[in-house]
Scaffold this motif. Structure first.
Motif, short mmCIF file in Angstrom:
data_model
loop_
_atom_site.label_atom_id
_atom_site.label_comp_id
_atom_site.label_asym_id
_atom_site.label_seq_id
_atom_site.Cartn_x
_atom_site.Cartn_y
_atom_site.Cartn_z
N VAL A 101 0.84 -1.19 0.00
CA VAL A 101 0.00 0.00 0.00
C VAL A 101 0.88 1.24 0.00
O VAL A 101 2.06 1.19 0.34
N GLU A 102 0.28 2.34 -0.38
CA GLU A 102 0.98 3.62 -0.36
C GLU A 102 1.13 4.09 1.08
O GLU A 102 0.15 4.15 1.81
N PRO A 103 2.35 4.41 1.54
CA PRO A 103 2.50 4.92 2.91
C PRO A 103 1.65 6.17 3.12
O PRO A 103 1.53 7.00 2.22
N SER A 104 1.03 6.28 4.30
CA SER A 104 0.08 7.37 4.51
C SER A 104 0.26 8.11 5.82
O SER A 104 -0.60 8.90 6.19
N ALA A 105 1.33 7.87 6.55
CA ALA A 105 1.51 8.55 7.83
C ALA A 105 1.71 10.05 7.61
O ALA A 105 2.51 10.47 6.78
N GLU A 106 0.96 10.85 8.40
CA GLU A 106 1.13 12.29 8.36
C GLU A 106 2.26 12.74 9.30
O GLU A 106 2.83 13.81 9.12
N ILE A 107 2.54 11.92 10.30
CA ILE A 107 3.59 12.26 11.26
C ILE A 107 4.25 10.96 11.73
O ILE A 107 3.58 9.92 11.86
N ILE A 108 5.54 11.00 11.94
CA ILE A 108 6.33 9.83 12.37
C ILE A 108 7.04 10.20 13.67
O ILE A 108 7.60 11.29 13.80
N PHE A 109 7.03 9.27 14.62
CA PHE A 109 7.66 9.49 15.92
C PHE A 109 8.85 8.55 16.09
O PHE A 109 8.78 7.38 15.71
N SER A 110 9.92 9.06 16.69
CA SER A 110 11.11 8.25 16.96
C SER A 110 11.77 8.73 18.25
O SER A 110 12.06 9.92 18.40
N SER A 111 12.00 7.82 19.17
CA SER A 111 12.68 8.16 20.42
C SER A 111 14.08 7.56 20.43
O SER A 111 14.25 6.36 20.23
N TRP A 112 15.08 8.43 20.67
CA TRP A 112 16.47 7.98 20.79
C TRP A 112 16.96 8.08 22.23
O TRP A 112 18.15 8.10 22.50
N LEU A 113 16.01 8.15 23.18
CA LEU A 113 16.38 8.36 24.58
C LEU A 113 17.18 7.20 25.15
O LEU A 113 18.14 7.40 25.90
N GLU A 114 16.82 5.98 24.80
CA GLU A 114 17.54 4.81 25.30
C GLU A 114 18.79 4.55 24.47
O GLU A 114 19.84 4.19 25.01
N ALA A 115 18.69 4.72 23.17
CA ALA A 115 19.83 4.43 22.29
C ALA A 115 21.02 5.32 22.59
O ALA A 115 22.18 4.88 22.52
N ALA A 116 20.76 6.60 22.91
CA ALA A 116 21.85 7.56 23.17
C ALA A 116 21.86 7.96 24.64
O ALA A 116 22.17 9.12 24.98
N ASP A 117 21.54 7.04 25.53
CA ASP A 117 21.45 7.30 26.96
C ASP A 117 22.75 7.94 27.49
O ASP A 117 23.82 7.32 27.43
N LEU A 118 22.64 9.16 27.99
CA LEU A 118 23.84 9.90 28.42
C LEU A 118 24.51 9.26 29.63
O LEU A 118 25.71 9.45 29.85
N ARG A 119 23.76 8.51 30.42
CA ARG A 119 24.36 7.85 31.58
C ARG A 119 25.34 6.76 31.16
O ARG A 119 26.25 6.41 31.92
N LYS A 120 25.18 6.25 29.93
CA LYS A 120 26.06 5.20 29.44
C LYS A 120 27.18 5.74 28.55
O LYS A 120 28.14 5.04 28.27
N VAL A 121 27.02 6.99 28.09
CA VAL A 121 28.08 7.66 27.32
C VAL A 121 28.87 8.51 28.29
O VAL A 121 28.60 9.70 28.49
N ASN A 122 29.83 7.88 28.95
CA ASN A 122 30.53 8.50 30.06
C ASN A 122 32.03 8.33 29.89
O ASN A 122 32.59 7.29 30.21
N PHE A 123 32.69 9.38 29.38
CA PHE A 123 34.15 9.36 29.22
C PHE A 123 34.80 10.06 30.41
O PHE A 123 35.41 11.11 30.29
#
Length: 469
Positions: free
Chosen positions: A369-391
């Motif tokens: 079918v033809e894609p029909s979403a008017e808005i798309i949502f994406s959360s990167w809160l877990e993927a780029a979790d600042l608590r785990k990016v710790n230098f």
């Protein structure tokens, strides 16, 4: 009040990165390289392999550049794809259960050719990571080579020294990995920098997951139809309305939801939903669900939406290093609080069930079918979790490069593959809205490509920046 973030970043007097002398090696290779191997990309990874994703992390402390580079070399030993190069090869794939065929695929040749690494001094304080970032990245372009020669590095890293801290800017091909995959890599890099074990190596069996999705024999459930749009949404705009919407200029509206506001809104929305018996008494909305609800409120109408979901864990491929993105469709009511409940309840079906993704893959093949979403949502809160990016200290924020938004607004085919089809605006290009959530030490950063009407409503309630791709 609206403010054009682009003007700030691109002013004539803007500070520019200056290379530090003597320079460190421009290519960093893994300290313990294994044997050469070929990693075929999935079909979805091939589609967007020429697109680049830029993400930056900011902190106030100082990290020694040479120590960072040395720990990078150790971490790369566990992620051989990062130091590889794109090549085209004939490989065996399994398009149907029990059937193997040889076909041309874009692959990553894991030959330890190296990751680009640069170290520069930025004349001034750290640029803000709120809003789309321009001019800071060493962009991972030119990764696809002509003929069979190898292209450039799939991952480019830049460390910027500023007066009040540092910024680590990463640019990578979307054919290499998504934000979740890069998050795995960053966590391993942080561990090696701190002298800890980096954890298990990455899993590179991308076509195995592709086969699991495409060749599954799902147990059918009537709830699956709630998450896959079989036909154009009934609320799709008329041709005249769509043409008018497509002529409207879209901008990326950015605002920060601080922790206190998020907690207050989560408690308020959750209490209302409990009163309506739409969630259990023990449930409370997540930060992502609250942020998405606020954007729905600004739209002021019911919308056909899609949500990008990562189904690695659903299939048990937790450490898969690649680009995995599934699309779940939801029709959201105009009531933003109720919309949050719809997102919570219906998406859980997709998160818990491998059968849904197998069924959806079959539907897309047999009944496209033809894609029909008017808005798309994406959360990167877990993927780029600042608590785990710790230098070695607190990471205060993450930011998204402006190139991502330029790619999204100018590439209709990429939007179609992502599920977007509703003509919402985009300078006459019929571009669907897109909302991306990024982690920040003070809360959640919301970046939303929206019409001017929706942006005005958000800017009336929040301190917003607006960037026009």
């Amino acid at each position: 009040m609206m403010e054009d973030a682009c003007a700030k970043e691109n002013g004539k007097d803007a500070a520019r990165p200056v290379p530090i002398q003597p320079p460190l090696p421009s290519l960093v290779c893994a300290t313990c390289a294994g044997q050469k191997m070929l990693v075929p990309l999935s079909m979805s990874e091939q589609s967007d392999s020429d697109a680049t994703l830029d993400i930056a992390f900011s902190w106030e402390h100082t990290v020694d550049a040479e120590a960072l580079m040395n720990s990078l070399a150790k971490a790369l030993s566990h992620f051989p794809c990062c130091t590889g190069r794109f090549v085209r090869r004939q490989v065996f794939v399994e398009p149907a259960a029990g059937v193997k065929v040889k076909q041309p695929r874009l692959c990553i040749l894991c030959n330890n050719a190296g990751v680009s690494f640069s170290h520069s001094r930025y004349d001034g304080k750290r640029p803000s990571v709120l809003g789309p970032i321009t001019g800071l990245f060493d962009r991972a372009v030119g990764t696809l080579a002509k003929a069979d020669a190898k292209g450039g590095p799939l991952l480019r890293v830049k460390l910027l020294e500023c007066e009040d801290g540092q910024i680590l800017a990463l640019s990578f091909s979307q054919g290499l990995a998504d934000v979740e995959g890069i998050g795995f890599f960053l966590q391993a890099w942080c561990h090696t920098f701190r002298g800890e074990e980096p954890g298990p190596s990455s899993l590179d069996a991308r076509v195995v997951l592709e086969g699991a999705v495409n060749n599954g024999f799902p147990k059918l459930d009537s709830s699956f139809t709630y998450l896959h749009r079989r036909e154009l949404a009934t609320r799709a705009a008329t041709a005249k309305a769509a043409a008018a919407a497509a002529a409207e200029r879209l901008g990326v509206t950015t605002f920060l939801l601080d922790w206190d506001e998020l907690r207050m809104l989560a408690d308020d929305f959750s209490q209302k939903l409990r009163g309506r018996r739409l969630i259990y008494d023990s449930e409370t909305l997540s930060h992502a669900e609250v942020a998405f609800a606020l954007v729905v409120e600004s739209l002021g109408k019911a919308v056909s939406a899609s949500v990008w979901l990562d189904y690695r864990v659903t299939f048990g491929f937790d450490r898969l290093f690649g680009h995995v993105r599934g699309i779940a469709d939801v029709d959201l009511p105009a009531d933003h609080v109720q919309a949050a409940a719809v997102i919570r309840k219906k998406l859980q079906i997709a998160k818990d069930s491998p059968d849904f993704w197998c069924w959806k893959a079959q539907q897309c093949k047999t009944c496209p079918v033809e894609p029909s979403a008017e808005i798309i949502f994406s959360s990167w809160l877990e993927a780029a979790d600042l608590r785990k990016v710790n230098f070695g200290g607190l990471t205060t924020g993450s930011g998204l490069g402006s190139g991502f938004w330029q790619w999204w607004t100018s590439n209709p085919e990429a939007r179609r593959r992502a599920g977007g089809g509703g003509a919402v605006g985009g300078n006459g290009k019929g571009c669907p809205s897109l909302v991306v959530l990024l982690p920040h030490a003070d809360g959640v950063q919301v970046q939303a490509l929206l019409s001017q009407a929706a942006a005005s409503k958000l800017c009336a309630k929040h301190n917003c920046l607006v960037y026009y791709p």
